[in-house]
Write an enzyme that holds these catalytic residues in place. Sequence first.
Site, PDB file in Angstrom:
ATOM      1  N   ARG A  50      -2.968   0.444  18.824  1.00 22.87           N
ATOM      2  CA  ARG A  50      -3.261   1.524  19.781  1.00 22.87           C
ATOM      3  C   ARG A  50      -2.634   2.852  19.345  1.00 22.87           C
ATOM      4  O   ARG A  50      -3.201   3.925  19.569  1.00 22.87           O
ATOM      5  CB  ARG A  50      -2.737   1.094  21.157  1.00 22.87           C
ATOM      6  CG  ARG A  50      -2.970   2.079  22.268  1.00 22.87           C
ATOM      7  CD  ARG A  50      -2.547   1.488  23.604  1.00 22.87           C
ATOM      8  NE  ARG A  50      -2.364   2.507  24.610  1.00 22.87           N
ATOM      9  CZ  ARG A  50      -3.332   2.967  25.408  1.00 22.87           C
ATOM     10  NH1 ARG A  50      -4.541   2.478  25.325  1.00 22.87           N
ATOM     11  NH2 ARG A  50      -3.091   3.905  26.292  1.00 22.87           N
ATOM     12  N   ILE A  77      -6.995   8.936  26.561  1.00 22.04           N
ATOM     13  CA  ILE A  77      -7.061   7.515  26.241  1.00 22.04           C
ATOM     14  C   ILE A  77      -6.558   6.818  27.507  1.00 22.04           C
ATOM     15  O   ILE A  77      -5.521   7.186  28.058  1.00 22.04           O
ATOM     16  CB  ILE A  77      -6.228   7.145  24.991  1.00 22.04           C
ATOM     17  CG1 ILE A  77      -6.301   5.634  24.723  1.00 22.04           C
ATOM     18  CG2 ILE A  77      -4.785   7.610  25.066  1.00 22.04           C
ATOM     19  CD1 ILE A  77      -5.748   5.216  23.353  1.00 22.04           C
ATOM     20  N   SER A  78      -7.317   5.853  28.000  1.00 18.20           N
ATOM     21  CA  SER A  78      -6.953   5.186  29.252  1.00 18.20           C
ATOM     22  C   SER A  78      -5.677   4.378  29.048  1.00 18.20           C
ATOM     23  O   SER A  78      -5.316   4.030  27.922  1.00 18.20           O
ATOM     24  CB  SER A  78      -8.085   4.255  29.688  1.00 18.20           C
ATOM     25  OG  SER A  78      -9.313   4.937  29.671  1.00 18.20           O
ATOM     26  N   CYS A  79      -4.993   4.060  30.161  1.00 11.93           N
ATOM     27  CA  CYS A  79      -3.747   3.293  30.024  1.00 11.93           C
ATOM     28  C   CYS A  79      -4.049   1.858  29.575  1.00 11.93           C
ATOM     29  O   CYS A  79      -5.164   1.360  29.766  1.00 11.93           O
ATOM     30  CB  CYS A  79      -2.927   3.340  31.303  1.00 11.93           C
ATOM     31  SG  CYS A  79      -3.842   3.213  32.796  1.00 11.93           S
ATOM     32  N   TYR A  83      -8.149  -1.741  29.690  1.00 12.96           N
ATOM     33  CA  TYR A  83      -9.117  -2.423  28.810  1.00 12.96           C
ATOM     34  C   TYR A  83      -9.387  -3.849  29.291  1.00 12.96           C
ATOM     35  O   TYR A  83     -10.553  -4.197  29.508  1.00 12.96           O
ATOM     36  CB  TYR A  83      -8.662  -2.291  27.348  1.00 12.96           C
ATOM     37  CG  TYR A  83      -8.595  -0.804  27.002  1.00 12.96           C
ATOM     38  CD1 TYR A  83      -9.731  -0.139  26.570  1.00 12.96           C
ATOM     39  CD2 TYR A  83      -7.446  -0.056  27.230  1.00 12.96           C
ATOM     40  CE1 TYR A  83      -9.715   1.231  26.344  1.00 12.96           C
ATOM     41  CE2 TYR A  83      -7.411   1.313  27.019  1.00 12.96           C
ATOM     42  CZ  TYR A  83      -8.555   1.956  26.571  1.00 12.96           C
ATOM     43  OH  TYR A  83      -8.546   3.315  26.364  1.00 12.96           O
TER      44      TYR A  83
END
Length: 234
Positions: A50, A77-79, A83
């Site tokens: 990441r 970018i999402s936490c 995901y």
Amino acid sequence: MPGWIVPPPKKPTKSKEEFEKERFAKVKKLGRQGYLRSRRIRDALLRVPREDFILPEYRDYAYLEVPLPLPGENATISCPHSYPLFYEPLGLDEGHKFLEVGLGSGYGSAVAREVVGPDGFVVSIEIDPVTFEFARRNLEYAGYKDIIVVRGDGGLGYPDLAPYDRICVTAACVEVPPLLMDQLKVGGKFIAPLVEGGIQYLVMLEKEELRVRRRVLCEVLYVSLRGICGSSKE
Ligand code: SAH
């Protein structure tokens, strides 16, 4: 971004080994917290670095539960928990043809690429040219050369490779983009943050022969979708 406190930018100091340790710890924690259940998604999260999808000045925060700024207009970018939050209910799996709207950093598409494996494929669309270029470089550097990245309005989908088994939108929509539902297989699943009464809910739609089943999963907070299906009609 409102609702999240972004830590201050700073010079990156962490080594590859430190990031790897943090990645393993994060994946373990996501399992304990109940976000992560399937082996393929867990293995994918373990494989994708990441930190390689984050701007240098935020890189040390790669495994913190916050969305981090990306180059371009209003992209993050999402936490990390986002995901599995999206991919677990979607049941993303080996061999799937997967469409993502909102490429952002490229991280989500890399994770999906690992999940679907060589028998599936990943297409991801990004509307912002600066963010698109950032993602393209990240994916190239990380060795993801066969993700199909498209610069354009994801509200239109990508008919050339439709129909898809799974579709995921990583920006908040005011309505389900109709062309995306057209490009979803019967038996396929779609997931997106949908705005209702000013609140965003993560909603999953399952396309059946004669109807669409809808499940509201939880409240979320994402950047707004732009383009023809966006609220501002940019
Ligand atoms: N999945 C990304 C997070 C993306 S944040 C990741 O893993 O990093 C949402 C992204 O959606 C932003 O980059 C934003 O520019 C993009 N976006 C917004 N509206 C869009 C549209 N209509 N089509 C394609 N991308 C869009």
